[in-house]
Design an enzyme around this catalytic site. Structure first.
Site, PDB file in Angstrom:
ATOM      1  N   PHE A 132       0.859  -1.189   0.000  1.00  0.00           N
ATOM      2  CA  PHE A 132       0.000   0.000   0.000  1.00  0.00           C
ATOM      3  C   PHE A 132       0.888   1.229   0.000  1.00  0.00           C
ATOM      4  O   PHE A 132       1.646   1.458   0.939  1.00  0.00           O
ATOM      5  CB  PHE A 132      -0.933   0.034   1.219  1.00  0.00           C
ATOM      6  CG  PHE A 132      -1.846   1.238   1.182  1.00  0.00           C
ATOM      7  CD1 PHE A 132      -3.040   1.212   0.478  1.00  0.00           C
ATOM      8  CD2 PHE A 132      -1.482   2.421   1.815  1.00  0.00           C
ATOM      9  CE1 PHE A 132      -3.859   2.329   0.406  1.00  0.00           C
ATOM     10  CE2 PHE A 132      -2.303   3.551   1.747  1.00  0.00           C
ATOM     11  CZ  PHE A 132      -3.491   3.497   1.040  1.00  0.00           C
ATOM     12  N   ASP A 216       9.207   2.723   1.772  1.00  0.00           N
ATOM     13  CA  ASP A 216       8.054   3.505   2.202  1.00  0.00           C
ATOM     14  C   ASP A 216       7.930   3.319   3.707  1.00  0.00           C
ATOM     15  O   ASP A 216       7.465   2.279   4.183  1.00  0.00           O
ATOM     16  CB  ASP A 216       6.800   3.004   1.461  1.00  0.00           C
ATOM     17  CG  ASP A 216       5.529   3.732   1.891  1.00  0.00           C
ATOM     18  OD1 ASP A 216       5.538   4.378   2.957  1.00  0.00           O
ATOM     19  OD2 ASP A 216       4.528   3.622   1.163  1.00  0.00           O
ATOM     20  N   LYS A 245       2.473  10.426   7.894  1.00  0.00           N
ATOM     21  CA  LYS A 245       1.723  10.007   9.087  1.00  0.00           C
ATOM     22  C   LYS A 245       2.228  10.684  10.375  1.00  0.00           C
ATOM     23  O   LYS A 245       1.860  11.820  10.619  1.00  0.00           O
ATOM     24  CB  LYS A 245       1.696   8.481   9.187  1.00  0.00           C
ATOM     25  CG  LYS A 245       0.763   7.872   8.112  1.00  0.00           C
ATOM     26  CD  LYS A 245       0.248   6.491   8.445  1.00  0.00           C
ATOM     27  CE  LYS A 245      -0.971   6.154   7.595  1.00  0.00           C
ATOM     28  NZ  LYS A 245      -0.667   5.407   6.370  1.00  0.00           N
TER      29      LYS A 245
HETATM   30  C1  LIG Z   1      -0.931   5.633   4.896  1.00  0.00           C
HETATM   31  C2  LIG Z   1       0.130   5.168   3.974  1.00  0.00           C
HETATM   32  C3  LIG Z   1       0.386   5.818   2.754  1.00  0.00           C
HETATM   33  C4  LIG Z   1      -0.471   6.962   2.261  1.00  0.00           C
HETATM   34  O1  LIG Z   1      -0.396   8.083   3.091  1.00  0.00           O
HETATM   35  P1  LIG Z   1      -1.482   9.250   2.939  1.00  0.00           P
HETATM   36  O2  LIG Z   1      -0.985  10.308   3.873  1.00  0.00           O
HETATM   37  O3  LIG Z   1      -2.814   8.673   3.339  1.00  0.00           O
HETATM   38  O4  LIG Z   1      -1.458   9.676   1.514  1.00  0.00           O
HETATM   39  C5  LIG Z   1       1.435   5.384   1.995  1.00  0.00           C
HETATM   40  N1  LIG Z   1       2.200   4.352   2.369  1.00  0.00           N
HETATM   41  C6  LIG Z   1       1.990   3.694   3.531  1.00  0.00           C
HETATM   42  C7  LIG Z   1       2.895   2.581   3.925  1.00  0.00           C
HETATM   43  C8  LIG Z   1       0.941   4.073   4.366  1.00  0.00           C
HETATM   44  O5  LIG Z   1       0.712   3.400   5.499  1.00  0.00           O
END
Ligand SMILES: *Cc1c(COP(=O)(O)O)cnc(C)c1O
Length: 385
Positions: A132, A216, A245
């Site tokens: 994700f 990520d 986040k």
């Molecule tokens: C939440 C998340 C995203 C997306 O972040 P947003 O601020 O909602 O755009 C991308 N990568 C990971 C691993 C996430 O947990």
């Protein structure tokens, strides 16, 4: 305004893209939230790993208050001190390269994809199943999940998804690969730790073919797993990684953090954002970073993570526990969404379900042993139904 009135306003006016639970929160402090009836909740989700220092952390609140009445926005046409100091803090606490700021996790991954493509023109981006990386088109194209992608086809070309296995990954990386984008611990997929073997294999194949290895760390970074950055515990150093986040201490900010090799790929005019690292959010993030980059706090994450994981493993209906630090999930032999709802409405404990049988816990990094034990007791009652 009553909850019934809020729900009516939502029904009439809000695009129905969220399935909200029937609670209105009005105040937060530390690991606790209060709803509009004054009921107290224990928050083991932190706004999906955002309020990782607890709600309204005094140092973050003070930094925002100090900045918000002085200067709120100037754009990136000019200098402000909070943004430059935050970049220094992020670069020097990690890869020793440079930082590109944006406003969210998806945007941070967009920046990573653009940077990788500029460094290796027309190159492919390799990702793994169940990843994700966000909801915007580039990030969505890197999120190989049928239900999320299918309604929005056609996606951005040049993305390849493979099984998270060393052989499959090695076979997918070649001279056309611009980047391999991986979550060291997959969050939305239900807290799946990618093996050290897989990460080492990605590192080696990227070296061999001149591709960028990008992690990520939007969910697993900023202290969540017991080190400031998740990669520190993997034995592998990426060429760049993304954060968002928890980075803003509760306010929206994202960052792409590069190592030295990729630091100057993006040049004036290549990419940008009106709001990125404005003085208020940058001041909040600087306070959050300084508070999180603290050995006592990180030791608490490791200790409380072990305590919570041990406690979860002993609960009835829990089949397995996985994760690292305070990024944990358990598999249950019940409906996870039902358990989550009972935990919220009957036990006033906030957790969430990442799948039909997976309950995820992302408590504040500041959590105390008493609150861990309290959460375990509440979850045990929610599991007992
Ligand atoms: C939440 C998340 C995203 C997306 O972040 P947003 O601020 O909602 O755009 C991308 N990568 C990971 C691993 C996430 O947990």
């Amino acid at each position: 305004m009553s909850l019934a009135e809020l729900r009516e306003l939502e029904r009439a006016n809000v695009v129905p893209s969220y399935a909200r639970l029937p609670v209105e929160f009005v105040r937060g402090e530390g690991a606790r939230l209060w709803d509009s009836d004054g009921v107290e909740y224990l928050d083991f989700l932190c706004g999906i790993s955002v309020t990782s220092l607890g709600h309204c952390h005094p140092r973050v609140v003070a930094a925002v208050r100090e900045q918000v009445g002085r200067l709120m926005h100037t754009s990136n046409l000019f200098y402000t001190e909070p943004a430059m100091r935050l970049a220094e803090g992020l670069a020097q606490s990690s890869l020793g390269g440079k930082v590109y700021f944006c406003n969210s996790g998806a945007e941070a991954n967009e920046a990573a994809i653009k940077l990788a493509r500029k460094a290796k023109p027309r190159g492919d981006i390799v990702v793994v199943h169940n990843a994700f990386h966000g909801r915007t088109y580039g990030a969505l194209s890197a999120t190989p999940q049928e239900s999320k992608q299918a309604p929005f086809a056609p996606l951005v070309p040049g993305f390849r998804a493979v099984a998270p296995e060393p052989a499959a990954l090695a076979a997918a990386i070649d001279e056309h690969t611009a980047a391999v984008l991986l979550e060291p611990i997959q969050g939305e997929a239900g807290v799946n730790i990618l093996s050290e073997e897989l990460l080492a294999c990605a590192r080696e194949a990227c070296n061999q073919h001149g591709a960028a290895l990008v992690f990520d760390e939007v969910q697993c970074g900023m202290g969540r797993t017991g080190t400031l950055w998740a990669y520190e515990q993997t034995g592998v150093e990426p060429d760049a990684f993304t954060s968002a986040k928890a980075l803003g201490g509760g306010l929206p900010i994202g960052a792409l953090i590069t190592g030295p090799r990729l630091a100057d790929v993006l040049q004036p005019g290549d990419h940008g954002s009106t709001f990125a690292a404005g003085p208020v959010v940058a001041a909040a993030a600087l306070a959050a970073l300084e508070e999180t980059h603290d050995e006592l706090l990180l030791a608490n994450v490791r200790e409380m993570g072990a305590r919570l994981a041990d406690g979860l493993a002993q609960l009835p209906h829990v089949l397995a526990v996985r994760g690292r630090g305070l990024m944990l999930a358990c598999e249950v032999d019940l409906s996870a969404p039902d358990v989550v709802r009972r935990a919220l409405l009957a036990e006033h404990l906030i957790v969430n379900a990442t799948g039909p049988t997976t309950v995820r816990l992302l408590p504040p990094l500041t959590i105390s042993p008493d609150d861990v034990d309290d959460a375990l007791a509440r979850l045990a009652r929610a599991l007992a139904g």
